[in-house]
Design a protein around this motif. Sequence first.
Motif, PDB file in Angstrom:
ATOM      1  N   SER A  40       0.816  -1.201   0.000  1.00 31.20           N
ATOM      2  CA  SER A  40       0.000   0.000   0.000  1.00 31.20           C
ATOM      3  C   SER A  40       0.857   1.260   0.000  1.00 31.20           C
ATOM      4  O   SER A  40       1.876   1.337   0.672  1.00 31.20           O
ATOM      5  N   THR A  41       0.393   2.264  -0.744  1.00 32.00           N
ATOM      6  CA  THR A  41       1.085   3.555  -0.718  1.00 32.00           C
ATOM      7  C   THR A  41       1.017   4.163   0.665  1.00 32.00           C
ATOM      8  O   THR A  41       1.905   4.886   1.082  1.00 32.00           O
ATOM      9  N   THR A  93       2.206   0.201  10.801  1.00 28.74           N
ATOM     10  CA  THR A  93       0.804   0.507  11.086  1.00 28.74           C
ATOM     11  C   THR A  93       0.247  -0.359  12.204  1.00 28.74           C
ATOM     12  O   THR A  93      -0.609   0.082  12.960  1.00 28.74           O
ATOM     13  N   ALA A  94       0.732  -1.586  12.306  1.00 30.45           N
ATOM     14  CA  ALA A  94       0.213  -2.490  13.334  1.00 30.45           C
ATOM     15  C   ALA A  94       0.559  -2.016  14.736  1.00 30.45           C
ATOM     16  O   ALA A  94      -0.089  -2.407  15.705  1.00 30.45           O
ATOM     17  N   GLU A  95       1.581  -1.178  14.859  1.00 34.36           N
ATOM     18  CA  GLU A  95       2.028  -0.737  16.175  1.00 34.36           C
ATOM     19  C   GLU A  95       1.364   0.563  16.615  1.00 34.36           C
ATOM     20  O   GLU A  95       1.585   1.028  17.732  1.00 34.36           O
ATOM     21  N   SER A 133     -11.627   2.686   9.646  1.00 35.96           N
ATOM     22  CA  SER A 133     -11.297   1.406   9.019  1.00 35.96           C
ATOM     23  C   SER A 133      -9.956   1.559   8.321  1.00 35.96           C
ATOM     24  O   SER A 133      -9.809   2.414   7.439  1.00 35.96           O
ATOM     25  N   LEU A 134      -8.986   0.730   8.695  1.00 35.62           N
ATOM     26  CA  LEU A 134      -7.666   0.820   8.077  1.00 35.62           C
ATOM     27  C   LEU A 134      -7.708   0.516   6.579  1.00 35.62           C
ATOM     28  O   LEU A 134      -7.064   1.232   5.794  1.00 35.62           O
ATOM     29  N   PRO A 135      -8.460  -0.499   6.117  1.00 40.45           N
ATOM     30  CA  PRO A 135      -8.551  -0.723   4.663  1.00 40.45           C
ATOM     31  C   PRO A 135      -9.121   0.482   3.912  1.00 40.45           C
ATOM     32  O   PRO A 135      -8.663   0.807   2.816  1.00 40.45           O
ATOM     33  N   VAL A 136     -10.118   1.148   4.484  1.00 36.32           N
ATOM     34  CA  VAL A 136     -10.686   2.342   3.846  1.00 36.32           C
ATOM     35  C   VAL A 136      -9.653   3.460   3.800  1.00 36.32           C
ATOM     36  O   VAL A 136      -9.490   4.138   2.779  1.00 36.32           O
TER      37      VAL A 136
END
Length: 234
Positions: free
Chosen positions: A4-5, A76-78, A189-192
């Motif tokens: 992802s960018t 991002t997970a952190e 929402s992280l995907p959004v």
Amino acid sequence: MESSTFDSVVQGQATGAGAGPGVGNAVTSDAVSNAGNMADPVLPPLSPGDFTVYNRLAKQMDYFVSCTRNGSSQGTAELTERQLIEEGLRLTRYLEAHHSIEETYIFPLLAKKMPQFRAAVNAHNHQHQDRRHHRQSEMEEDHQEDNKEDKEEEEANCELIQQHRAIHTGMEQFEKYLRDCRSKKEAFSLPVLKAKMDSWGEVLLKHLDQEVEELGAERMRRFWSLEEMVTFPI
């Protein structure tokens, strides 16, 4: 895209400062030909000292590029939801300020000798003229239409300005989503979020690399003297 960018730009999981045209590397002959005159003469090699002087602006621009690419040292997970929102909003503020400084101060200086920046300045000036004319009487509507056509033509001929506009169009939706999430108008929402970043992120990464390339030593030496580069007020 393989990754992802959003990860590449906001969370620093791209290749970082080493990506794209590295500062300290000469601009490729193809890049010089595309940016300037195909009949440009072949110039003798620069001494290390002269290269440092001519490459000064590219080095400074690369610093800003690195800061943007490496927006955060964490994955991002952190990050918490709140941290992701604030990090995204920080990126939009940074890019808005960066582009405003470029179009208001840096491009006009470069435009004195470099045609590609002259087109950027003309497009920027037309944009501000439109804002002033919008406040004037209806008697000047025809004049406003002429200015609109001129502005559109200038922007069509200027890739840097086209990129700025494309970035800001996508960034406005990205920022609105983040602000709505912060105020709880929308569920985060992280995907959004990633999808909204990816809609303009590729243009951003290309734009950042291109700016470093345009200011590289081999490009600058074709327009500016050593004395001028030393005194350049940037």
